[in-house]
Write an enzyme that holds these catalytic residues in place. Structure first.
Site, PDB file in Angstrom:
ATOM      1  N   THR A   1       0.949  -1.350  -0.105  1.00 24.58           N
ATOM      2  CA  THR A   1       0.133   0.064   0.061  1.00 24.58           C
ATOM      3  C   THR A   1       0.685   1.303  -0.211  1.00 24.58           C
ATOM      4  O   THR A   1       2.397   1.059  -0.180  1.00 24.58           O
ATOM      5  CB  THR A   1      -0.937  -0.030   1.151  1.00 24.58           C
ATOM      6  OG1 THR A   1      -1.946   1.330   1.622  1.00 24.58           O
ATOM      7  CG2 THR A   1      -0.414  -0.399   2.880  1.00 24.58           C
ATOM      8  N   CYS A   2       0.332   2.474  -0.006  1.00 27.18           N
ATOM      9  CA  CYS A   2       1.034   3.382  -0.933  1.00 27.18           C
ATOM     10  C   CYS A   2       0.184   4.758  -0.553  1.00 27.18           C
ATOM     11  O   CYS A   2      -0.749   4.377   0.586  1.00 27.18           O
ATOM     12  CB  CYS A   2       2.152   3.895  -1.664  1.00 27.18           C
ATOM     13  SG  CYS A   2       1.133   3.360  -3.134  1.00 27.18           S
ATOM     14  N   GLY A   3       0.896   5.316  -0.913  1.00 26.86           N
ATOM     15  CA  GLY A   3      -0.389   6.961  -1.317  1.00 26.86           C
ATOM     16  C   GLY A   3      -1.647   6.663  -1.822  1.00 26.86           C
ATOM     17  O   GLY A   3      -2.772   6.881  -1.475  1.00 26.86           O
TER      18      GLY A   3
ATOM     19  N   GLY B   1      -1.561   4.070  -4.596  1.00 27.57           N
ATOM     20  CA  GLY B   1      -1.526   2.425  -5.356  1.00 27.57           C
ATOM     21  C   GLY B   1      -0.432   2.499  -6.375  1.00 27.57           C
ATOM     22  O   GLY B   1      -0.269   1.672  -7.243  1.00 27.57           O
TER      23      GLY B   1
ATOM     24  N   TRP C   1      -4.072   4.669   1.070  1.00 28.05           N
ATOM     25  CA  TRP C   1      -3.960   5.750   2.177  1.00 28.05           C
ATOM     26  C   TRP C   1      -5.295   6.990   1.487  1.00 28.05           C
ATOM     27  O   TRP C   1      -6.050   7.280   2.443  1.00 28.05           O
ATOM     28  CB  TRP C   1      -2.566   6.769   2.376  1.00 28.05           C
ATOM     29  CG  TRP C   1      -3.077   7.025   3.883  1.00 28.05           C
ATOM     30  CD1 TRP C   1      -3.014   7.765   3.925  1.00 28.05           C
ATOM     31  CD2 TRP C   1      -3.298   6.471   4.861  1.00 28.05           C
ATOM     32  NE1 TRP C   1      -3.709   8.015   5.508  1.00 28.05           N
ATOM     33  CE2 TRP C   1      -3.403   7.214   5.981  1.00 28.05           C
ATOM     34  CE3 TRP C   1      -2.867   4.636   5.520  1.00 28.05           C
ATOM     35  CZ2 TRP C   1      -3.653   6.626   7.490  1.00 28.05           C
ATOM     36  CZ3 TRP C   1      -3.486   4.325   6.652  1.00 28.05           C
ATOM     37  CH2 TRP C   1      -3.290   4.879   8.098  1.00 28.05           C
TER      38      TRP C   1
END
Length: 284
Positions: free
Chosen positions: A238-240, A242, A267
């Site tokens: 996961t990240c900000g 994708g 996120w």
């Protein structure tokens, strides 16, 4: 391009630039507010034969979240017109090095097209080495593309809630450490700071060499081990929004774990809701 490595070198692409089955995709994209236009930059200079993949347009138009995976019908319709079809050996690059290219690599794999790789170092390395570019619009010939959704490498919000509750998959967050801990605010307004309970943190910078290429497999393995991630067990990244998460999936594929999943909403979705569990501070 080999089954063992999801990246190809600039030397490989130089040698295969005229191969009839090779198709080159420019996936350049910039964070909102960045004073750069990837479409205009493509028209000014791109790798010969490349077509432009618009991450924000080839997306789920029904979602309020940025560049979510589109429907299979929409994806197939768009890439057919770009000349990307069954039997194509697709090489994706971007103007940052390795970032949105990894996201488009994941898009194709999520749609069932496995013969896809990322150009290691991207357009900056290609240009720095003196390889050719061309300008103007792409003029591809339409080809047939058959989508086959690969649900095993895609994670939804509801699936992530279950994963957080059960711990059945390791969660790996690729945002910078300050955003992961909640000490640095998110670049998108309205998002809470912190991370999902139980998540590990490997910032994008830890996966890349100083020249913007991805670390070799042995060094990547050491990075994951240092973060407490057992790559022999399931991992979802996961990240900000994708994009950086897809770089984690790319790194795991380089380590022989090509079926690692990406949380599409990342996120922007999780941190934007009021009822999702969020913790701050370092990983525990």
């Amino acid at each position: 391009m080999t089954p063992q490595d999801p990246l190809v070198s600039t030397a490989w692409l130089r040698d295969h630039l005229d191969s009839p089955d090779v198709r080159i995709v420019d996936a350049s994209w910039f964070m909102p507010g960045t004073p750069r236009d990837p479409k205009e930059e493509f028209l000014q200079a791109h790798i010969p034969g490349a077509v432009f993949f618009d991450i924000d347009e080839i997306a789920d138009e029904t979602s309020d979240l940025p560049h979510m995976l589109p429907s299979a019908i929409k994806f197939a319709s768009r890439v057919r017109k770009m000349g990307l079809g069954d039997g194509s050996r697709i090489v994706v690059y971007d103007s940052l090095g390795i970032l949105p290219a990894a996201r488009v690599w994941w898009h194709f794999r999520a749609m069932g097209h496995e013969d896809v790789a990322v150009l290691d170092g991207g357009l900056p390395k290609w240009i720095a080495e003196g390889h050719p570019t061309e300008d103007g619009p792409a003029l591809p010939q339409e080809r047939h593309f058959t989508p086959r959704i690969q649900a095993d490498i895609i994670r939804s919000l509801e699936q992530m809630k279950t994963i957080v509750a059960t711990g059945r998959e390791q969660i790996l967050d690729a945002r910078p450490a300050g955003r992961f801990t909640g000490e640095v605010p998110e670049p998108r307004a309205g998002l809470r700071g912190g991370h999902m309970p139980g998540a590990h943190n490997i910032p994008l910078s830890a996966l890349l060499a100083p020249d913007g290429t991805m670390l070799p497999a042995d060094k990547l393995a050491a990075v994951f081990e240092a973060a407490g991630v057992d790559i022999s067990k399931p991992v979802v990244s996961t990240c900000g929004s994708g994009i950086t998460a897809s770089v984690v999936a790319l790194a795991l594929a380089r380590l022989g774990r090509p079926r690692s999943a990406v949380y599409d909403g990342s996120w922007t979705e999780w941190g934007g809701l009021a009822d999702t569990a969020v913790v701050t501070g370092p990983a525990t």
